[in-house]
Design a protein around this motif. Sequence first.
Motif, short mmCIF file in Angstrom:
data_model
loop_
_atom_site.label_atom_id
_atom_site.label_comp_id
_atom_site.label_asym_id
_atom_site.label_seq_id
_atom_site.Cartn_x
_atom_site.Cartn_y
_atom_site.Cartn_z
N GLY A 136 0.81 -1.22 0.00
CA GLY A 136 0.00 0.00 0.00
C GLY A 136 0.84 1.26 0.00
N ALA A 137 1.97 1.22 0.70
CA ALA A 137 2.84 2.40 0.76
C ALA A 137 3.43 2.71 -0.61
N GLY A 138 3.84 1.67 -1.35
CA GLY A 138 4.34 1.89 -2.70
C GLY A 138 3.29 2.51 -3.60
N SER A 139 2.07 2.01 -3.50
CA SER A 139 0.97 2.54 -4.30
C SER A 139 0.66 3.98 -3.94
N MET A 140 0.68 4.30 -2.64
CA MET A 140 0.38 5.66 -2.19
C MET A 140 1.45 6.64 -2.65
N LEU A 141 2.71 6.21 -2.62
CA LEU A 141 3.80 7.09 -3.04
C LEU A 141 3.62 7.51 -4.50
N ILE B 241 5.72 -4.66 -12.42
CA ILE B 241 4.98 -5.78 -11.81
C ILE B 241 5.52 -7.11 -12.32
N ALA B 242 5.66 -7.22 -13.65
CA ALA B 242 6.14 -8.47 -14.24
C ALA B 242 7.54 -8.82 -13.72
N ALA B 243 8.43 -7.83 -13.72
CA ALA B 243 9.80 -8.08 -13.24
C ALA B 243 9.80 -8.46 -11.77
N GLY B 244 8.97 -7.77 -10.96
CA GLY B 244 8.90 -8.08 -9.54
C GLY B 244 8.43 -9.50 -9.27
N LEU B 245 7.45 -9.95 -10.04
CA LEU B 245 6.95 -11.32 -9.86
C LEU B 245 8.02 -12.34 -10.23
N LEU B 246 8.72 -12.11 -11.35
CA LEU B 246 9.76 -13.05 -11.76
C LEU B 246 10.91 -13.08 -10.76
N VAL B 247 11.29 -11.90 -10.27
CA VAL B 247 12.35 -11.84 -9.25
C VAL B 247 11.88 -12.52 -7.97
N GLY B 248 10.60 -12.33 -7.63
CA GLY B 248 10.07 -12.94 -6.43
C GLY B 248 10.17 -14.45 -6.42
N GLY B 249 10.04 -15.06 -7.61
CA GLY B 249 10.17 -16.51 -7.68
C GLY B 249 11.56 -16.99 -7.31
N LEU B 250 12.56 -16.11 -7.45
CA LEU B 250 13.93 -16.48 -7.15
C LEU B 250 14.42 -15.93 -5.81
N ALA B 251 13.89 -14.76 -5.41
CA ALA B 251 14.49 -14.05 -4.27
C ALA B 251 13.61 -13.95 -3.04
N TRP C 265 7.28 -6.28 -2.16
CA TRP C 265 5.87 -5.85 -2.13
C TRP C 265 5.77 -4.34 -2.34
N PHE C 266 6.74 -3.58 -1.82
CA PHE C 266 6.76 -2.13 -2.04
C PHE C 266 6.91 -1.82 -3.53
N VAL C 267 7.81 -2.54 -4.21
CA VAL C 267 8.03 -2.34 -5.65
C VAL C 267 6.77 -2.72 -6.43
N LEU C 268 6.12 -3.82 -6.06
CA LEU C 268 4.88 -4.21 -6.73
C LEU C 268 3.79 -3.14 -6.53
N GLY C 269 3.78 -2.51 -5.35
CA GLY C 269 2.84 -1.43 -5.11
C GLY C 269 3.10 -0.23 -6.01
N LEU C 270 4.38 0.08 -6.23
CA LEU C 270 4.73 1.15 -7.16
C LEU C 270 4.20 0.84 -8.57
#
Length: 439
Positions: A259-264, A289-299, A310-315
Motif C-alpha cells: 500500500g505504501a508503494g501505491s500511495m507514493l 509488476i512483471a519483473a517483480g513477480l519473476l524476481v520474487g520466484g527467485l528471491a 511488495w513495495f516495488v509491486l505497489g509502485l
Amino acid sequence: MFDVLANRTYRHLFFAQVLALIGTGLATVALSLLAYDLAGADAGAVLGTALAIKMIAYIGVAPIAAAFAERLPRRAMLVALDVARATVALLLPFVTQVWQIYVLIFVLQSCSAAFTPTFQATIPDVLPEEKDYTKALSLSRLAYDMESLVSPALAAVLLTVVSYHQLFGGTVAGFLASAALVVSIVLPKAVPPPKRGIYERTTRGMRIYLATPRLRGLLALNLAIAAGSAMVIVNTVVLVQASFGLTQNATAMALAAFGAGSMLVALALPKLLERLPERRVMLGGAGLIAAGLLVGGLAARSYAALVPLWFVLGLGYSLAQTPSGRLLRRSSRSVDRPALFAAQFALSHACWLITYPLAGWLGAKLGLTSSFIALGVLASAAVLLASRLWPSEEPEQLEHRHDELAPAHPHVAGAAAEAGGPRHSHAYVIDDDHPRWPS
C-alpha cells in the motif's frame, strides 16, 4: 493534488467515496468473523465463494446496470444505491445460514457494480480540465490505499469494545453518510443519450472499448495488474505465516508495504503525467509488476526480501492502474462515458477472476515459487501484448474518411470531398458517426 478539493461538488463526492470505502472495509473484517462463526474451519471456503460471487456480480451486472442507468438522474441513482447497500449491511448481522451470506453478498456487490462506474463517470463532468481530473484520479487511488490500512486498524480498535456484529453498523453508517453527502450537492446533468435497444445499450461500452486500440492495450495491462495484486492479496499470509513462521502483525506490515508503494506513486503521479505520456508510465508500471513477480520466484525466500518486493509491486500497481481513467475519458463522448467506465469495471474484474484462483491454486498445488513465476510470465506476456495493441504514436487529430456518410451530413460539413467519401480530421473516438477505428 489536494487543490481539487476546493471544488465543493468534487469535495463532497470524494468524501462520500472515502466513507463508503471505510464502511466496506469494516464489513470485510466483520464478514470474515461471521463466516468463521457459521462455518468454522470451512470459513476460507465460504469467503472464497463470496469473493467469486462478488467478481461475478461485478462482471455481469455493471454493463446491464449502465444500460438502464444512463436514463436515470445520477444523484438519485447514487443515493438509492447507497441506501440499498446500507440496507443489505443492516441485514448481515441477522444471518444464520451460509447461503444467506451468498445472497446478501450478491445483492450488495450488484449495487456496488452499478454505483462505482456511475460515480467514476461523473467525475470528468465535475472536473472537465484534464489536469484537475488527473489529481482526482490520484486522490481516488490514495483513498483506496488508505482504506486498506485504516479499515483493518479501525476494526481492531472497535472490536476491543464491541462485537463484530456491531461492525456492520459502521458499514451502514458509512453508506448512509455517503448518501447524505451526495444529496447535498447538484451534479452536472448527463447528456441524454439517443434512443437505443436494450442489447445495444448493454453492449455499447464493451464495443467502444474493444474497438479502441489504446483501450485494447489497457485490457492487456489489466491482466498484468491483476497478476501482481492477486499474488499479494492471496499469498501474503501464506508466505509470511506459513513459510516464514511469523505473526499476523508481520502479514499486516507486508501488506502495508504494498500500500505504501501505491500511495507514493499516487502522490507523485499528477506531476509525472505532466512530463510523460500515459503509455510510457502505464507500460513501465506493468513491466515493474512483471519483473517483480519473476524476481520474487527467485528471491522471495525471507521476510526481509519480501517487504521491499511488495513495495516495488505497489509502485508498479499504481503506475499501471491509476491513469486508466484518463484513457477512458479521452476515448469517449460524455454520453457514452458511463457505459465505457462500466465496461472497464467488468473487464478488469474479469482479469481478477482469472488471477485470484490461479494464484491460490498454483501456490497450494505446485508451491509459491511456481505461483510467482507463472504469474510473472502471464504479466510479461500481457505487457508485450499491450505494447503491440496500444500504438506508440497517437496524434491528437486523426485524419479519416466517412464513406458511410452523405456529403450533406452535419458531421462532415466543410470536409474535403473525395471519391471514397468526405475526409477530415479531429480528435477521434468510437461513436455513432465513427463505428470503427480508421486503419
